[in-house]
Enzyme design. Sequence first.
Site, PDB file in Angstrom:
ATOM      1  CG  ASP A  35      -1.963   1.081   1.182  1.00 32.47           C
ATOM      2  OD1 ASP A  35      -2.379   1.466   0.078  1.00 32.47           O
ATOM      3  OD2 ASP A  35      -2.380   1.550   2.254  1.00 32.47           O
ATOM      4  N   GLY A  36       0.327   2.299  -0.626  1.00 33.25           N
ATOM      5  CA  GLY A  36       0.992   3.597  -0.614  1.00 33.25           C
ATOM      6  C   GLY A  36       1.628   3.998  -1.923  1.00 33.25           C
TER       7      GLY A  36
ATOM      8  NE  ARG B 110      -4.175   6.172  -7.571  1.00 39.24           N
ATOM      9  CZ  ARG B 110      -4.117   5.974  -6.253  1.00 39.24           C
ATOM     10  NH1 ARG B 110      -3.882   6.984  -5.430  1.00 39.24           N
ATOM     11  NH2 ARG B 110      -4.291   4.761  -5.745  1.00 39.24           N
TER      12      ARG B 110
ATOM     13  CG  ASN C  31      -7.361  -2.672  -5.299  1.00 39.82           C
ATOM     14  OD1 ASN C  31      -6.347  -3.346  -5.110  1.00 39.82           O
ATOM     15  ND2 ASN C  31      -7.763  -1.769  -4.411  1.00 39.82           N
ATOM     16  CD1 TRP C  32     -12.168  -6.200  -9.141  1.00 38.24           C
ATOM     17  CD2 TRP C  32     -11.477  -5.569 -11.164  1.00 38.24           C
ATOM     18  NE1 TRP C  32     -11.470  -7.253  -9.687  1.00 38.24           N
ATOM     19  CE2 TRP C  32     -11.038  -6.900 -10.929  1.00 38.24           C
ATOM     20  CE3 TRP C  32     -11.155  -4.960 -12.384  1.00 38.24           C
ATOM     21  CZ2 TRP C  32     -10.300  -7.614 -11.867  1.00 38.24           C
ATOM     22  CZ3 TRP C  32     -10.414  -5.675 -13.330  1.00 38.24           C
ATOM     23  CH2 TRP C  32      -9.997  -6.977 -13.058  1.00 38.24           C
TER      24      TRP C  32
ATOM     25  NE  ARG D 197      -8.197   0.864   5.314  1.00 41.58           N
ATOM     26  CZ  ARG D 197      -7.854   2.149   5.324  1.00 41.58           C
ATOM     27  NH1 ARG D 197      -7.763   2.800   6.472  1.00 41.58           N
ATOM     28  NH2 ARG D 197      -7.572   2.784   4.197  1.00 41.58           N
TER      29      ARG D 197
ATOM     30  CB  SER E 237      -7.324  -3.546   3.311  1.00 47.88           C
ATOM     31  OG  SER E 237      -7.135  -2.257   3.844  1.00 47.88           O
TER      32      SER E 237
END
Length: 245
Positions: free
Chosen positions: A32-33, A45, A80-81, A199, A201
Amino acid sequence: MALFSKGKNNNDDLVTAAKSLKIPKHIAIIMDGNGRWAKKRGMPRSFGHAAGSENFRRIAMFCKNIGLEYLTVYAFSTENWKRPADEVSGILDLLRKYLDEALDTMEKDHIRTRFLGDLSRLPADIVERMRKSEDISKKYEGFLVCICVNYGGRDDIVRAVKKLQSEGLAVSEENINSHLDTSGIPDPDICIRPSGEYRISNFLIWQSAYTEFYFTKTLFPDLSPIELVDIIKDFNNRSRRFGGI
């Protein structure tokens, strides 16, 4: 360019230092990140996802060198979709690229790969690459990298229970374990969550019942082997009682 080999990324002294510790069998990482890493640099991104993919190579190779047996990474979740279509497309293109590189160099890298998740929603050409990678790596022994793509912990459990029902088996802890995507793989000893979030996730929620969690503000593209050694040191100082005294 290999999926895992990227020159001499790992300092020999750092590998030696890590080997002086008790190395866990299985480390899981929520990658993540990436997007925030790119935003901090004024880049799109997609730039962050590419940087994350490069760091995955480095972390995976370091884990192999220090004697880790299993590494599981959360690459793309069932949720993530919901992201913008161009971002999803870019992630899938990165996956194609690195699968192609892996298939070209697997004879040299000798790293086993396994893909976890509901792969039915993925483009057929990506699934074909995944299956070919898994088939080739079956002849190797040792370090196994599990890559979670279109994976969700709840979905994993639901699919496992449906398999039990179709096979006429009782719903028990043992049977669910044997029908999860991680069948045959020990539960993670450590789960690392970069990026400052606290979290899991929907990641390996069944398998992480007694996993030790480590949260860091480091964004995944900056997660280094040095920090990984610090995490293993912290793990060495924890007392794992698994419900006992």
